[in-house]
Structures are given as C-alpha cells and as structure tokens.
Design an enzyme around this catalytic site. Structure first.
Site, PDB file in Angstrom:
ATOM      1  N   LEU A  17     -38.741  63.327 147.489  1.00  0.00           N
ATOM      2  CA  LEU A  17     -37.876  64.800 147.597  1.00  0.00           C
ATOM      3  C   LEU A  17     -37.559  65.263 146.305  1.00  0.00           C
ATOM      4  O   LEU A  17     -37.785  66.387 146.259  1.00  0.00           O
ATOM      5  CB  LEU A  17     -36.534  64.207 148.382  1.00  0.00           C
ATOM      6  N   ASP A  36     -36.386  61.008 135.629  1.00  0.00           N
ATOM      7  CA  ASP A  36     -36.810  59.800 136.404  1.00  0.00           C
ATOM      8  C   ASP A  36     -36.684  58.572 135.378  1.00  0.00           C
ATOM      9  O   ASP A  36     -36.800  58.867 134.208  1.00  0.00           O
ATOM     10  CB  ASP A  36     -38.218  59.887 136.912  1.00  0.00           C
ATOM     11  N   ASN A  89     -29.948  64.016 142.619  1.00  0.00           N
ATOM     12  CA  ASN A  89     -31.101  63.442 143.714  1.00  0.00           C
ATOM     13  C   ASN A  89     -31.280  61.829 143.643  1.00  0.00           C
ATOM     14  O   ASN A  89     -31.700  61.199 144.395  1.00  0.00           O
ATOM     15  CB  ASN A  89     -32.445  64.398 143.892  1.00  0.00           C
ATOM     16  N   TYR A 155     -24.509  52.202 150.183  1.00  0.00           N
ATOM     17  CA  TYR A 155     -25.403  53.274 150.426  1.00  0.00           C
ATOM     18  C   TYR A 155     -24.297  54.351 151.039  1.00  0.00           C
ATOM     19  O   TYR A 155     -23.973  55.680 150.922  1.00  0.00           O
ATOM     20  CB  TYR A 155     -26.643  53.393 150.985  1.00  0.00           C
ATOM     21  N   LYS A 159     -22.717  57.583 149.472  1.00  0.00           N
ATOM     22  CA  LYS A 159     -23.043  59.126 150.076  1.00  0.00           C
ATOM     23  C   LYS A 159     -21.725  59.736 150.687  1.00  0.00           C
ATOM     24  O   LYS A 159     -21.711  61.210 150.655  1.00  0.00           O
ATOM     25  CB  LYS A 159     -24.067  59.030 151.076  1.00  0.00           C
ATOM     26  N   THR A 189     -40.237  59.977 153.867  1.00  0.00           N
ATOM     27  CA  THR A 189     -40.014  59.358 152.540  1.00  0.00           C
ATOM     28  C   THR A 189     -40.489  57.927 152.424  1.00  0.00           C
ATOM     29  O   THR A 189     -40.781  57.295 153.531  1.00  0.00           O
ATOM     30  CB  THR A 189     -38.551  59.482 151.862  1.00  0.00           C
TER      31      THR A 189
END
Length: 308
Positions: A17, A36, A89, A155, A159, A189
């Site tokens: 993404l 990254d 991201n 997670y 989020k 993904t």
C-alpha cells in the site's frame, strides 16, 4: 487540482500500500520521501518514481524513534525545500490471542504503529506550523481498530489509538490550516493473501485479472491502487475542508465512518443501581448492545477455495 510543487513523506512505503501511495502522489506531481526498513525495497521505490519522471529520495530507518521522525522531515526540507503532506503507513504485525501475547509482541506493534505515528506527525507538524503554509496529515487506520479482530489485541489498540489522536489533532491544527484524517484501506496485501476468504480476489490480482464484482462492490475489497486516489485527494487543496474524518476505501466502495455516539440513553431517578440494572437490562438495554468484529457476507460458491 494537481500536487505540483508539494512535498510528501510516506512511511513504510517500500512495497504494498505504501508504494502505491508514493507512486500516486508522485504521478500527481508531488516530490516524495520514501521510508522503509528494507534498503533494497526503498531504493526500488525511489527508482520506480524517478523512472516515471518523478522526484524521490529514501530514508531507511524504522519509525517510532524521534530520531527517525527528525530525519524524515529534515530530508524532505533539505532535498525539496518544504513539507506539505505526511502519510503514516508503516506497520508490523505480531498476531496471537491475548493469553499467548508477549510483552514484546504488544510493545513492538505499539512502537511502530502508535508511537511511530505520534513522533512522525509531531515532527511534521512542528515544521508545518513554523512554515505557515498549512499541511495535510493522513494516518492509516484499519477495520480492526474500528471493530476488533480475533488475535489482534496489539494492532487493534494501535489503530484505535490513531483514530483518537487524529480527531484530537484536527482540533489542535485547524487554526494552522493543517488537516488530519484517518484512511481505513481494504485491499489485497501480504496480510490478506493468507486469508482463504480472499483467495479468489488475491489470485485474480496476481494473474493480472479484474477482481470479481463480489469483492470490489459487495465487500469493498480491491487493489492497493484503489486506495491511492483517496490519499492523493486528501493531500490536495481540494480537501482543505476535510479534517477529523475516518474514511474507508476499497475496491469500488468509499465509506465515511461515524464517530462514536451513544446507541441508547435512559435515565432513572436515583441512578442505576445493581438491582435496577438486573431488572431493566433485558427489556431496555439489551437491544442496543453493539456487535464486535467484522461480519463478511457469505462467500459465493464459485469463490470458495477448494479444500485439500
């Protein structure tokens, strides 16, 4: 409206993404800082942007530490002279059920997703406010943060926390002309590739074929490129009035999520005692309790994976 002259940072953008966001932002005219932890992936992303006529540089570092946030912002300013857009991201997964989740499983996910979003946005906003030219903060959420998912305590916490921060930032940054929004992508993904329910859609994308209508329309599940248009829009001047929102996107579907509101309000003189609740709950409150987790429609027979 194009993004000509704009400068963006996209964390976790060497592949998937994040890479789709980078390519779309660059295609629309923005210069991009790729980030990254994988040096080769970051270099490949930069090369792809440059090969298409865009401008890009890379910062190879994990998000979370303040030092990485500082390096990302300073790189944008030193190479391109400004910073207009930040897309947070970057993320990792350490999935397991609560009773098996270790401290490290929890801390690693919180460090990258939640703290990484905080430190990077804080540094970007410091620069944007000083520059006085406004800005766009785009943070990536997840359906898990909205409704919960089995095996993803860490997670889900991260989020959901991002959404809470974004709503707060929308209030704090309004006077500076800086918007803050959360995007909830639903796309093929590496994570969804392992879920049997999505098998037909993932295989279609891998083979260069259109995804079946069931996935794109009914489920709102598509490719990374289907998400990228929303990222570019929220980064543009066209979205100057959009802030504090949680926007889901996938396939052919776009959703504006509601902010939490009370599903039912009831009053009782003297307050709600234990005995009063025992008596009233089944008739007054039980029908207002909310479901948890995502509920997918039944998979059409032609898309059910063959069992071995």
């Amino acid at each position: 409206m194009s993004l000509d002259g704009k400068v963006a940072i996209v964390t976790g953008s060497g592949r998937g993404l994040g890479l789709a966001y980078v390519r779309e932002l660059a295609r629309r005219g923005a210069a991009v800082v790729v980030n990254d932890v994988d040096e080769e992936a970051a270099a490949d992303a930069v090369a792809a942007v440059r090969a298409s006529g865009g401008r890009a540089v890379a910062v190879v570092a994990p998000v979370g530490p303040t030092g990485t946030a500082e390096e990302l912002v300073s790189t944008a300013v030193e190479h391109f002279g400004r910073l207009d857009i930040l897309v947070t991201n970057a993320g990792v997964l350490r999935d397991t059920v609560l009773w098996k989740m270790t401290d490290d499983d929890f801390d690693t996910v919180i460090e990258v997703h939640l703290r990484g979003t905080f430190t990077t946005v804080r540094e970007a906003v410091r620069h944007m406010r000083s520059a006085g030219q406004g800005g766009r903060i785009i943070c990536i959420g997840s359906p898990t943060g909205q409704r919960g998912t089995f095996g993803q305590t860490n997670y889900a916490a991260a989020k959901a926390g991002i959404v809470g921060m974004v709503r707060t930032w929308a209030l704090e940054l309004a006077r500076a002309g800086i918007t803050a929004n959360t995007v909830v992508p639903v796309a093929a993904t590496g994570m969804t590739a392992t879920v049997p329910y999505f098998d037909a859609a993932v295989r279609a994308e891998a083979n260069g074929e259109p995804m079946p209508t069931f996935f794109r329309h009914d489920l709102g599940f598509g490719t990374a490129d289907d998400v990228a248009g929303l990222i570019a829009f929220l980064g543009s001047d066209a979205a100057a009035s959009v802030t504090g929102q949680v926007i889901g996107v996938g396939g052919d579907r776009l959703q504006v999520w509601t902010h939490p509101e009370a599903a039912l309000t009831a009053h009782r003189e003297g307050g709600w005692t234990y005995d009063a609740l025992v008596e009233a709950w089944p008739s007054t409150f039980a029908g207002a309790t909310q479901s948890v987790g995502e509920r997918f429609p039944e998979l059409p027979a032609e898309f059910v994976p063959a069992t071995s």
